[in-house]
Design a protein around this motif. Sequence first.
Motif, PDB file in Angstrom:
ATOM      1  N   GLU A 180       0.492  -1.303   0.276  1.00  0.00           N
ATOM      2  CA  GLU A 180      -0.040   0.334  -0.333  1.00  0.00           C
ATOM      3  C   GLU A 180       0.719   1.065   0.558  1.00  0.00           C
ATOM      4  O   GLU A 180       1.325   1.959   1.101  1.00  0.00           O
ATOM      5  N   PRO A 181       1.389   1.526  -1.356  1.00  0.00           N
ATOM      6  CA  PRO A 181       2.308   2.232  -0.750  1.00  0.00           C
ATOM      7  C   PRO A 181       2.054   4.214  -1.056  1.00  0.00           C
ATOM      8  O   PRO A 181       2.020   5.353  -0.349  1.00  0.00           O
ATOM      9  N   THR A 182       0.327   4.327  -0.833  1.00  0.00           N
ATOM     10  CA  THR A 182      -0.269   5.442  -1.297  1.00  0.00           C
ATOM     11  C   THR A 182      -1.100   5.502  -0.530  1.00  0.00           C
ATOM     12  O   THR A 182      -2.400   6.482  -0.290  1.00  0.00           O
ATOM     13  N   ALA A 183      -1.539   4.610   0.580  1.00  0.00           N
ATOM     14  CA  ALA A 183      -2.847   4.658   1.742  1.00  0.00           C
ATOM     15  C   ALA A 183      -2.659   6.016   2.257  1.00  0.00           C
ATOM     16  O   ALA A 183      -1.386   6.290   2.785  1.00  0.00           O
ATOM     17  N   GLY A 184      -3.590   6.293   2.590  1.00  0.00           N
ATOM     18  CA  GLY A 184      -3.430   7.381   2.763  1.00  0.00           C
ATOM     19  C   GLY A 184      -2.989   8.951   2.619  1.00  0.00           C
ATOM     20  O   GLY A 184      -2.698  10.017   3.178  1.00  0.00           O
ATOM     21  N   LEU A 185      -2.934   9.101   1.383  1.00  0.00           N
ATOM     22  CA  LEU A 185      -2.199  10.629   0.251  1.00  0.00           C
ATOM     23  C   LEU A 185      -2.901  10.522  -0.058  1.00  0.00           C
ATOM     24  O   LEU A 185      -3.897   9.998  -0.919  1.00  0.00           O
ATOM     25  N   ASP A 186      -2.928  12.116  -0.235  1.00  0.00           N
ATOM     26  CA  ASP A 186      -3.713  13.127  -1.152  1.00  0.00           C
ATOM     27  C   ASP A 186      -3.478  12.771  -2.787  1.00  0.00           C
ATOM     28  O   ASP A 186      -2.055  12.489  -2.874  1.00  0.00           O
ATOM     29  N   VAL A 187      -4.229  12.868  -3.667  1.00  0.00           N
ATOM     30  CA  VAL A 187      -3.484  13.327  -4.628  1.00  0.00           C
ATOM     31  C   VAL A 187      -2.418  13.146  -5.576  1.00  0.00           C
ATOM     32  O   VAL A 187      -2.149  12.761  -6.383  1.00  0.00           O
ATOM     33  N   SER A 188      -2.439  14.809  -5.327  1.00  0.00           N
ATOM     34  CA  SER A 188      -0.859  14.718  -5.837  1.00  0.00           C
ATOM     35  C   SER A 188       0.451  14.048  -5.032  1.00  0.00           C
ATOM     36  O   SER A 188       1.272  14.157  -5.827  1.00  0.00           O
ATOM     37  N   GLU A 200      -7.253  17.001 -11.733  1.00  0.00           N
ATOM     38  CA  GLU A 200      -6.428  16.778 -12.782  1.00  0.00           C
ATOM     39  C   GLU A 200      -4.944  15.894 -12.298  1.00  0.00           C
ATOM     40  O   GLU A 200      -4.958  15.125 -13.047  1.00  0.00           O
ATOM     41  N   CYS A 201      -4.948  15.711 -10.815  1.00  0.00           N
ATOM     42  CA  CYS A 201      -4.429  15.052  -9.811  1.00  0.00           C
ATOM     43  C   CYS A 201      -4.886  13.197  -9.638  1.00  0.00           C
ATOM     44  O   CYS A 201      -4.397  12.687 -10.433  1.00  0.00           O
ATOM     45  N   ASP A 202      -6.149  14.008 -10.239  1.00  0.00           N
ATOM     46  CA  ASP A 202      -6.648  12.345  -9.425  1.00  0.00           C
ATOM     47  C   ASP A 202      -6.864  11.292 -11.201  1.00  0.00           C
ATOM     48  O   ASP A 202      -7.146  11.309 -11.595  1.00  0.00           O
ATOM     49  N   PRO A 203      -5.588  10.227 -10.355  1.00  0.00           N
ATOM     50  CA  PRO A 203      -5.677   9.230 -11.688  1.00  0.00           C
ATOM     51  C   PRO A 203      -6.677   8.519 -12.653  1.00  0.00           C
ATOM     52  O   PRO A 203      -6.889   8.225 -13.196  1.00  0.00           O
ATOM     53  N   ALA A 204      -7.704   8.911 -11.834  1.00  0.00           N
ATOM     54  CA  ALA A 204      -9.109   7.802 -12.362  1.00  0.00           C
ATOM     55  C   ALA A 204      -9.356   8.708 -13.205  1.00  0.00           C
ATOM     56  O   ALA A 204     -10.334   8.602 -13.814  1.00  0.00           O
ATOM     57  N   SER A 205      -8.920  10.358 -13.349  1.00  0.00           N
ATOM     58  CA  SER A 205      -9.774  11.161 -14.384  1.00  0.00           C
ATOM     59  C   SER A 205      -8.813  10.753 -15.608  1.00  0.00           C
ATOM     60  O   SER A 205      -8.819  11.722 -16.363  1.00  0.00           O
ATOM     61  N   ARG A 238       2.897   7.281 -17.482  1.00  0.00           N
ATOM     62  CA  ARG A 238       4.274   6.649 -16.412  1.00  0.00           C
ATOM     63  C   ARG A 238       3.991   7.799 -15.230  1.00  0.00           C
ATOM     64  O   ARG A 238       5.203   8.040 -14.547  1.00  0.00           O
ATOM     65  N   ASN A 239       3.588   9.204 -15.705  1.00  0.00           N
ATOM     66  CA  ASN A 239       4.601  10.341 -15.555  1.00  0.00           C
ATOM     67  C   ASN A 239       2.773  11.178 -14.870  1.00  0.00           C
ATOM     68  O   ASN A 239       2.408  12.105 -15.839  1.00  0.00           O
ATOM     69  N   LEU A 240       2.447  10.880 -13.597  1.00  0.00           N
ATOM     70  CA  LEU A 240       1.178  11.317 -13.126  1.00  0.00           C
ATOM     71  C   LEU A 240       2.003  12.653 -12.696  1.00  0.00           C
ATOM     72  O   LEU A 240       2.356  13.308 -12.350  1.00  0.00           O
TER      73      LEU A 240
END
Lengths: 324, 329
Positions: A183-191, B259-264, B270-272
């Motif tokens: 779970e490398p990104t659990a609990g992190l913000d999207v950015s 924009e950052c939301d990977p779902a969108s 490979r470069n989010l």
Amino acid sequence: MSQLLEVNNLRVQFRVKSSMVSWLQKAETPFIDAVRDVSFKIKEGETFTLVGESGSGKSTLANAVVGLLPTASGSINFMGDDVTQMPDKQLRAYRKQISMMWQNPTGSLSPRMQVGDAITEPYKIHNLSDRDKQQEAKRLLNLVGLSARFQDRYPHQLSGGQARRVGVARALALNPKLIVADEPTAGLDVSVQGEILNLLNRLQDDLGVSLFVITHNLNIVRHISDRTAIMYLGRFVEEGPTDDIFVNPHHPYTLALLSANPEVTNVGALERIALKGEVPSLMHRPSGCEFHTRCPFAQELCATVAPVGIDFGFEYSATCHYPR
Amino acid sequence: MSKATDNVLSIRNLSIDYATQEGSLKALRNVDLDIPKGQIVGVVGESGCGKSTLISSIIQLMANNAKTTSGTVFFEGEDLLTMSPTKLKSLRGQRMSIVFQDPMSTLNPVLTIGKQMVDIQYRDKRSKSQKRQRSADMLAQVGIPDPASRLNQYPHEFSGGMQQRISIAMALQAQPALLIADEPTTALDATLEVQIIDMLKELQSSIGCSILFISHHLGVIAELCNQVVVMYAGEIVEQGPVSRVFKSPKHPYTQKLLECDPASIAKKTRNLPTIEGEIPNLSDLPAGCIFTSRCHKKTAQCEELKPKRHAVTQGATEKHFVTCHLESL
């Protein structure tokens, strides 16, 4: 690409409490299978992702692969050697090649250890005292995009994203062939999540390391992984190239997972497949196909006969009687 | 602005400071927030944006070094900030309740579910069997099969999704006017997440409570909430109806976040995208707009002048507000 890790029919069991009476009657087995008959391969430089709900055995599988849990049966071949048969001394050498990024980044760092000491501790453990720790700490921090100033910080002075980066730096210390990221990104913000994933991708491109990523966030899987496996009750129900799974999933559980993923755009565009009922207990595995109790497409056969894996070619398989 | 009586919760000009060694840290600044009756309001923002401080000020369980420097928090017509501790205590768990992120650490592992659900009804003058019956009814409502016998089980005997549903059942047992949900689906997988969302929607309409829903997950907010509040570094930068804010975001931060939301991102990459830079130091705030240092659209005036809140849609029934200079024209 050559094969790095090959897991065959792996089974991991845990002992459960059973009453004296049932023990005397030999009524039930005192074990549950947390991981059952799991086989997969990871090639060099590849990212393999494991998806499944909490309690499906993801972390257990990861711990077994790293050699932290005893296995009941099956084999784990790492570059030709079977990890399950290794004597302790050889295991130690094996663990140099494979490293772990733990689920809770701040929890996995000692609160009383400065970052610089924490990330160079692997050298101490593996008797590599000839290395210049200062220099190495700088190099590792640089690799993960942190400035050398961070050497003197304590874990509580780090933000969630920074703590993850330190976790990556520590995992890289011994130049491993494979990094297991739970779970490398659990609990992190999207950015921040994007930053960590970009970092892992970049390191993979630069260093050629393979990644074994565990997650339940489907949105990130599509962007980082080459191959994906879906786990349910300790078994793989579907495994194949990530792009194919996302375009055309075959197993009903995968279908349900993908359709359930809430998105900002086109809300309700995908027809949602609702799963009925509860996740069954590992103590009482359902008969036949273990997913039939929740499957919206289940038929008579599913309740009695366990399905075998169907190979669709190009290393893609699903375990279902009536694949979509 | 609608009349205060239509809102379960109405926060005006709320500012909260934390006393730290580096001086006072301004965790919340001039927050205005309304939660209308029967509505679900979502809050999004990065960690450190003041979401938790906001919750702690609503339930009035603040850290020792926290100080409310300005504002009012009206709950059902009364100001929580000037209320007596006894009165506050009678509200918590009765009129407002909360569901936390991790159900396993919310439920007591050494007591049965039934014991815990009956215990929290200590204020009611009913017989124990009546209380137990009520708990069983509530469990049935959140979709736990065979509730009467499952009351005798311990938390570890339930799956993660069930545990979270039990904590929701406990929170809603007293039929509160406001439910605060602090990232209740973070620990769950996608299918269970959807189950919880559907269940919350259903319960909300049957009980008629309002929900303040906090989450990182933009998709969940889009699906569940009527209104969304976007917070950045202790300020509300944009708020309005979910469909409007997510469809045509006005604030550069909201735009970046979406924009950052990977779902969108439809195409595999490979470069989010990420948001460059870091949250400014809250004990030494910039003079102008709080987002200036990371904004891709900043102008000279952003560095010097604080932007004011503007209504994006004039005259519409559902208001969409943004705090940005670019929208003031």
